[in-house]
Enzyme design. Structure first.
Site, mmCIF file in Angstrom:
data_model
loop_
_atom_site.group_PDB
_atom_site.id
_atom_site.type_symbol
_atom_site.label_atom_id
_atom_site.label_comp_id
_atom_site.label_asym_id
_atom_site.label_seq_id
_atom_site.Cartn_x
_atom_site.Cartn_y
_atom_site.Cartn_z
ATOM 1 N N PRO A 11 -41.205 8.263 -37.128
ATOM 2 C CA PRO A 11 -41.482 8.871 -38.338
ATOM 3 C C PRO A 11 -40.413 9.895 -39.204
ATOM 4 C CG PRO A 11 -42.070 10.489 -36.481
ATOM 5 C CD PRO A 11 -42.157 8.740 -36.000
ATOM 6 N N ASN A 12 -41.180 9.152 -40.250
ATOM 7 C CA ASN A 12 -40.169 9.821 -41.519
ATOM 8 C C ASN A 12 -38.512 9.272 -41.928
ATOM 9 O OD1 ASN A 12 -41.287 11.841 -42.192
ATOM 10 N ND2 ASN A 12 -41.367 12.648 -41.001
ATOM 11 N N ARG A 19 -33.426 11.197 -48.207
ATOM 12 C CA ARG A 19 -33.848 12.635 -48.284
ATOM 13 C C ARG A 19 -33.349 13.938 -47.345
ATOM 14 N NH1 ARG A 19 -39.309 14.601 -50.812
ATOM 15 N NH2 ARG A 19 -38.180 16.513 -50.522
ATOM 16 N N TYR A 24 -29.268 14.441 -42.171
ATOM 17 C CA TYR A 24 -29.310 13.370 -41.357
ATOM 18 C C TYR A 24 -28.539 12.457 -42.080
ATOM 19 C CZ TYR A 24 -33.066 15.375 -39.538
ATOM 20 O OH TYR A 24 -34.173 16.024 -38.625
ATOM 21 N N ASN A 75 -35.655 5.931 -31.307
ATOM 22 C CA ASN A 75 -34.971 7.237 -31.775
ATOM 23 C C ASN A 75 -36.443 7.297 -32.213
ATOM 24 O OD1 ASN A 75 -34.966 9.652 -33.609
ATOM 25 N ND2 ASN A 75 -33.312 8.952 -34.728
ATOM 26 N N ALA A 78 -39.628 13.248 -34.890
ATOM 27 C CA ALA A 78 -40.374 14.233 -34.349
ATOM 28 C C ALA A 78 -41.372 13.782 -32.915
ATOM 29 C CB ALA A 78 -41.120 14.885 -35.276
ATOM 30 N N HIS A 81 -40.442 14.350 -29.454
ATOM 31 C CA HIS A 81 -40.891 16.345 -28.369
ATOM 32 C C HIS A 81 -42.019 16.317 -28.352
ATOM 33 C CE1 HIS A 81 -37.117 16.656 -30.302
ATOM 34 N NE2 HIS A 81 -37.352 16.400 -31.664
ATOM 35 N N ASP A 88 -45.899 7.818 -21.778
ATOM 36 C CA ASP A 88 -46.100 6.656 -20.804
ATOM 37 C C ASP A 88 -45.902 5.191 -21.544
ATOM 38 O OD1 ASP A 88 -47.352 8.693 -19.608
ATOM 39 O OD2 ASP A 88 -49.622 8.669 -20.442
ATOM 40 N N GLU A 99 -32.158 6.884 -25.787
ATOM 41 C CA GLU A 99 -33.009 7.035 -26.816
ATOM 42 C C GLU A 99 -31.435 7.212 -27.629
ATOM 43 O OE1 GLU A 99 -33.843 11.167 -24.931
ATOM 44 O OE2 GLU A 99 -34.464 11.967 -26.612
ATOM 45 N N HIS A 101 -30.171 9.942 -31.464
ATOM 46 C CA HIS A 101 -31.007 11.339 -31.905
ATOM 47 C C HIS A 101 -29.509 11.364 -33.227
ATOM 48 C CE1 HIS A 101 -34.361 12.320 -30.745
ATOM 49 N NE2 HIS A 101 -33.656 12.039 -29.400
ATOM 50 N N SER A 103 -28.762 13.840 -35.559
ATOM 51 C CA SER A 103 -28.483 15.188 -35.113
ATOM 52 C C SER A 103 -28.593 15.587 -33.659
ATOM 53 C CB SER A 103 -29.979 15.960 -36.024
ATOM 54 O OG SER A 103 -31.028 16.258 -35.100
ATOM 55 N N ARG A 108 -30.608 23.140 -32.702
ATOM 56 C CA ARG A 108 -31.254 23.331 -34.000
ATOM 57 C C ARG A 108 -32.537 23.728 -33.073
ATOM 58 N NH1 ARG A 108 -32.801 17.683 -36.610
ATOM 59 N NH2 ARG A 108 -33.605 18.955 -38.586
ATOM 60 N N ARG A 112 -37.312 21.639 -30.441
ATOM 61 C CA ARG A 112 -36.720 19.998 -30.091
ATOM 62 C C ARG A 112 -35.735 20.095 -29.118
ATOM 63 N NH1 ARG A 112 -37.084 17.977 -35.705
ATOM 64 N NH2 ARG A 112 -37.205 19.985 -37.269
HETATM 65 O O1 CA2 Z 1 -31.682 13.691 -35.190
HETATM 66 C C1 CA2 Z 1 -32.830 12.992 -34.389
HETATM 67 O O2 CA2 Z 1 -32.613 11.635 -35.117
HETATM 68 C C2 CA2 Z 1 -34.106 13.692 -34.998
HETATM 69 O O3 CA2 Z 1 -35.054 12.541 -34.314
HETATM 70 C C3 CA2 Z 1 -34.887 13.221 -36.032
HETATM 71 C C4 CA2 Z 1 -35.953 14.086 -36.364
HETATM 72 C C5 CA2 Z 1 -36.474 15.515 -35.430
HETATM 73 O O4 CA2 Z 1 -38.145 15.521 -35.646
HETATM 74 C C6 CA2 Z 1 -35.668 15.399 -34.375
HETATM 75 O O5 CA2 Z 1 -35.471 16.068 -34.091
HETATM 76 C C7 CA2 Z 1 -34.677 14.654 -34.644
HETATM 77 C C8 CA2 Z 1 -37.078 14.251 -37.730
HETATM 78 C C9 CA2 Z 1 -36.400 12.832 -38.644
HETATM 79 C C10 CA2 Z 1 -36.959 13.217 -40.559
HETATM 80 O O6 CA2 Z 1 -36.212 11.966 -40.762
HETATM 81 C C11 CA2 Z 1 -35.904 12.325 -42.175
HETATM 82 C C12 CA2 Z 1 -34.847 12.043 -42.886
HETATM 83 C C13 CA2 Z 1 -34.628 11.561 -44.152
HETATM 84 C C14 CA2 Z 1 -35.161 13.161 -44.858
HETATM 85 C C15 CA2 Z 1 -36.306 13.502 -44.192
HETATM 86 C C16 CA2 Z 1 -36.807 13.349 -42.586
#
Ligand code: CA2
Length: 151
Positions: A11-12, A19, A24, A75, A78, A81, A88, A99, A101, A103, A108, A112
């Site tokens: 997601p996202n 953004r 990121y 990846n 969220a 977590h 599963d 896996e 990430h 960041s 953080r 997380r």
């Molecule tokens: O660091 C990563 O790749 C994460 O998997 C990114 C997740 C975060 O919840 C994990 O803790 C670490 C969040 C992805 C959100 O991606 C966005 C990208 C651009 C703008 C906003 C959110």
């Protein structure tokens, strides 16, 4: 295709480069998928890219990949977590999982720090930005080469 790697994003991550660049980076998801494709091709592999904002969409992608891919770079955003369901599904995926990430979640917020994916991952790459995906493909390719030569 039996030399295909699943590149799965949660997601996202479709908002990458658009953004929150301070966290990121400015690389888009399309850029990352292109980087993965080049790195995979160098190792004689193809990729299938899936991004979903839905937990069930990610699980469906893992199920569909069970018989058609040889490994996965994931990846889960969220859901990393929170998702016992994705854990599963990945447990029933009988190929190496890396896996990734962008960041470093351990640097953080404490929510997380736990990953439901890490127990089923062969390796975890965090904090290397978009380059982490390329490293993940390289590590996966090496693991697959080792498995092939042991057979
Ligand atoms: O660091 C990563 O790749 C994460 O998997 C990114 C997740 C975060 O919840 C994990 O803790 C670490 C969040 C992805 C959100 O991606 C966005 C990208 C651009 C703008 C906003 C959110």
């Amino acid at each position: 295709m039996m030399n295909t790697v699943l590149v799965l994003n949660g997601p996202n991550l479709n908002l990458l480069g658009v953004r929150e660049p301070e966290i990121y980076g400015r690389t888009t998801l399309a850029d990352i998928e292109e980087m993965c494709s080049i790195s995979a091709a160098e190792a004689g592999l193809g990729i299938r890219c899936v991004q979903s904002n839905h937990e069930g969409g990610l699980i469906d992608a893992v199920h569909e990949a069970r018989e058609t891919t040889v490994g996965a770079v994931i990846n889960a955003g969220a859901y990393t977590h929170t998702s016992l369901a994705l854990h599963d599904a990945l447990k029933s995926y009988d190929h190496p999982i890396i896996e990734v990430h962008l960041s470093n979640p351990h640097a953080r917020e404490s929510f997380r720090h736990h990953s439901y994916l890490s127990p089923v991952a062969a390796a975890v790459i965090a904090g290397a930005g978009a380059r982490g995906y390329v490293h993940a493909i390289e590590i996966l390719a090496e693991k697959l080469r080792r498995t092939d030569s042991a057979e």
